[in-house]
Design an enzyme around this catalytic site. Structure first.
Site, PDB file in Angstrom:
ATOM      1  N   SER A 190      32.295   2.301 -11.948  1.00  0.00           N
ATOM      2  CA  SER A 190      32.845   1.152 -11.559  1.00  0.00           C
ATOM      3  C   SER A 190      34.039  -0.558 -11.119  1.00  0.00           C
ATOM      4  O   SER A 190      34.939  -0.538 -10.544  1.00  0.00           O
ATOM      5  CB  SER A 190      31.727   0.370  -9.561  1.00  0.00           C
ATOM      6  OG  SER A 190      31.227  -0.730 -10.045  1.00  0.00           O
ATOM      7  N   HIS A 218      30.904   6.681  -7.156  1.00  0.00           N
ATOM      8  CA  HIS A 218      32.638   6.495  -6.625  1.00  0.00           C
ATOM      9  C   HIS A 218      32.922   7.756  -7.894  1.00  0.00           C
ATOM     10  O   HIS A 218      34.306   7.565  -8.672  1.00  0.00           O
ATOM     11  CB  HIS A 218      32.990   5.224  -8.018  1.00  0.00           C
ATOM     12  CG  HIS A 218      32.334   3.744  -7.527  1.00  0.00           C
ATOM     13  ND1 HIS A 218      33.694   3.451  -6.330  1.00  0.00           N
ATOM     14  CD2 HIS A 218      31.594   2.941  -7.822  1.00  0.00           C
ATOM     15  CE1 HIS A 218      32.499   2.052  -6.365  1.00  0.00           C
ATOM     16  NE2 HIS A 218      31.916   1.930  -6.846  1.00  0.00           N
ATOM     17  N   LYS A 249      31.704   5.337   0.718  1.00  0.00           N
ATOM     18  CA  LYS A 249      32.051   5.449  -0.018  1.00  0.00           C
ATOM     19  C   LYS A 249      33.480   6.582   0.698  1.00  0.00           C
ATOM     20  O   LYS A 249      34.081   6.376   1.665  1.00  0.00           O
ATOM     21  CB  LYS A 249      32.314   5.414  -1.626  1.00  0.00           C
ATOM     22  CG  LYS A 249      31.494   3.969  -1.410  1.00  0.00           C
ATOM     23  CD  LYS A 249      31.773   3.640  -3.766  1.00  0.00           C
ATOM     24  CE  LYS A 249      30.924   2.535  -3.696  1.00  0.00           C
ATOM     25  NZ  LYS A 249      29.384   2.550  -3.859  1.00  0.00           N
TER      26      LYS A 249
HETATM   27  C1  LIG Z   1      28.044   1.746  -4.070  1.00  0.00           C
HETATM   28  C2  LIG Z   1      26.833   2.708  -5.123  1.00  0.00           C
HETATM   29  C3  LIG Z   1      25.540   2.489  -4.604  1.00  0.00           C
HETATM   30  C4  LIG Z   1      24.944   2.105  -3.344  1.00  0.00           C
HETATM   31  O1  LIG Z   1      25.013   2.894  -2.117  1.00  0.00           O
HETATM   32  P1  LIG Z   1      25.088   2.333  -0.788  1.00  0.00           P
HETATM   33  O2  LIG Z   1      25.162   3.796   0.069  1.00  0.00           O
HETATM   34  O3  LIG Z   1      25.518   1.431   0.067  1.00  0.00           O
HETATM   35  O4  LIG Z   1      23.812   1.686  -1.389  1.00  0.00           O
HETATM   36  C5  LIG Z   1      24.978   3.035  -5.419  1.00  0.00           C
HETATM   37  N1  LIG Z   1      24.987   3.592  -6.331  1.00  0.00           N
HETATM   38  C6  LIG Z   1      26.619   2.820  -6.781  1.00  0.00           C
HETATM   39  C7  LIG Z   1      27.079   3.682  -8.450  1.00  0.00           C
HETATM   40  C8  LIG Z   1      27.620   2.614  -5.960  1.00  0.00           C
HETATM   41  O5  LIG Z   1      28.969   2.805  -6.773  1.00  0.00           O
END
Ligand SMILES: *Cc1c(COP(=O)(O)O)cnc(C)c1O
Length: 415
Positions: A190, A218, A249
């Protein structure tokens, strides 16, 4: 009084240390649905500003998509608001099973289990399947939720240097004596926007008899020709043993996550994963909308294709303008400024130009690697990106960093 003045002073001191270190986080309050343009009040108490949003994980522009909102309404009407239960007691509806089936098909796996979030999926999965006799070998830049999940698991731990396949191979050789091995990585990282080298990782996993885990939060929905994720991009669909990902996301952006992969692993999660057993179900309204999201993205690749075009335009535009960006192909495009204060000043100036981005600096990224992370969306129209590019160039000129080398920028602003 149990909360003594002494204790209060201790906490206040810690907060003021955070403030002095310049890493105090403040919420930016949005007075609108999540979209390519939003109304923001920042700093608190200032006037509402209408800005172009370049920092959401709304990759496919589905967060406030009319069809998704409509599906959410219908889910609310047909399946109610709350489940008041964890999944295995009385928290599983037909639509939860439907979503699990759709995710399994989309990700090209054997089975899927939903979790309240991907953070919870990562918190639960390792402990449910690995023991003291096993080894988890993780990329050094994996997401914080994976680090936490590994901490909760009794299996042994090791790491390899970020995306360093020679180093990973050495570690796999070193750990041949363990009962089983699991290579653990993010699919798309990210902060840098780079992809894990999944073709290589799978090759090494086969050579050294190791399982493979990726967190594709991502990537799910837009990386790969049909948006299935990093494994599709590298041609290794079906070869990943565990995929975790988020619904928070690209896939609608509300909340929820899952573990998807080998059916025995998923079944063990149903039996043992603590966030699944002891935390509430994803609410029906979110599940219904997520089902619609899966329908949309499996019926057409239009949105991920548009995102890809937007990404190419943005990467090319910034590069030609003379910015230093992290190379890659994901819609995460970090604009390197190196100096922490510069990243803050730059993003503030952009905000006043109507462009909403966030500057990242230590400890979120390594010291001396401060940046503005821009993120593209299929919701962005070309005229919006052109406007954003103009603003970037204007502020880039103001700070005289265009067509400069990293060393020149550092010499001017320090680290
Ligand atoms: C955003 C993210 C998470 C967390 O996701 P949530 O569903 O909001 O808990 C976990 N792992 C990665 C790699 C992320 O980018």
């Amino acid at each position: 009084m149990a909360f003594s003045n002494e204790l209060r002073t201790t906490f206040q001191q810690e907060l003021s240390n955070i403030q002095q270190a310049g890493i105090f986080k403040e919420e930016r309050i949005i007075h609108a649905p999540q979209s390519s343009e939003i109304d923001v009040v920042f700093p608190a108490g200032s006037e509402k500003k209408h800005v172009l949003n370049l920092c959401a994980n709304n990759y496919l522009g589905l967060s406030s998509h009319p069809e998704v909102v409509k599906a959410a309404h219908e889910g609310l009407d047909s399946r109610g608001y709350g489940m008041s239960s964890v999944r295995f007691i009385c928290g599983t509806q037909d639509i939860h099973k439907e979503l699990e089936r759709k995710l399994t098909k989309f990700l090209g796996t054997e089975d899927t289990i939903l979790f309240p979030s991907c953070m919870d999926a990562n918190a639960g999965v390792f402990e449910a399947i690995l023991t003291e006799q096993d080894i988890m070998i993780a990329d050094r830049l994996v997401h914080a939720s994976i680090v936490d999940g590994m901490r909760l698991c009794k299996a042994q731990q090791d790491t390899f240097k970020h995306s360093d396949m020679d180093h990973l191979e050495k570690k796999l050789q070193l750990h041949q004596d363990k009962r089983s091995r699991m290579i653990i990585t993010d699919g798309a990282f990210s902060m840098d926007g780079d992809l894990a080298r999944m073709d290589k990782i799978v090759e090494l996993a086969e050579k050294y008899n190791s399982m493979v885990f990726i967190d594709d939060s991502h990537a799910s929905g837009f990386i790969g020709k049909t948006g299935r994720g990093t494994h599709e991009h590298f041609g290794v669909v079906g070869k990943i043993d565990v995929i975790t990902t988020t619904l928070g996301k690209a896939l609608g952006g509300a909340s929820g996550g899952c573990v998807s992969g080998r059916k025995e692993i998923v079944e063990l999660c149903r039996q043992k994963a603590r966030p699944y057993l002891f935390s509430n179900t994803i609410p029906p309204v979110v599940v219904a909308a997520a089902n619609k999201v899966l329908d949309i993205i499996t019926s057409t690749t239009e949105r991920r294709d548009k995102l890809e075009k937007n990404t190419q335009f943005w990467r090319k535009g910034l590069t030609e303008a003379g910015f230093i960006i992290k190379e890659g192909e994901t819609p995460i495009v970090p604009v390197m400024l190196f100096n922490a204060k510069l990243s803050q000043d730059f993003s503030k100036d952009l905000y006043y130009e109507g462009i909403y981005v966030v500057g990242f600096f230590f400890p979120v990224v390594p010291k001396g690697q401060a940046r503005i992370r821009t993120q593209l969306s299929a919701a962005h129209e070309m005229h919006q990106l052109q406007k954003a590019l103009k603003a970037f160039i204007k502020i880039g000129k103001k700070y005289d960093i265009l067509h400069k080398t990293k060393e020149e920028i550092i010499e001017k602003y320090g680290l």
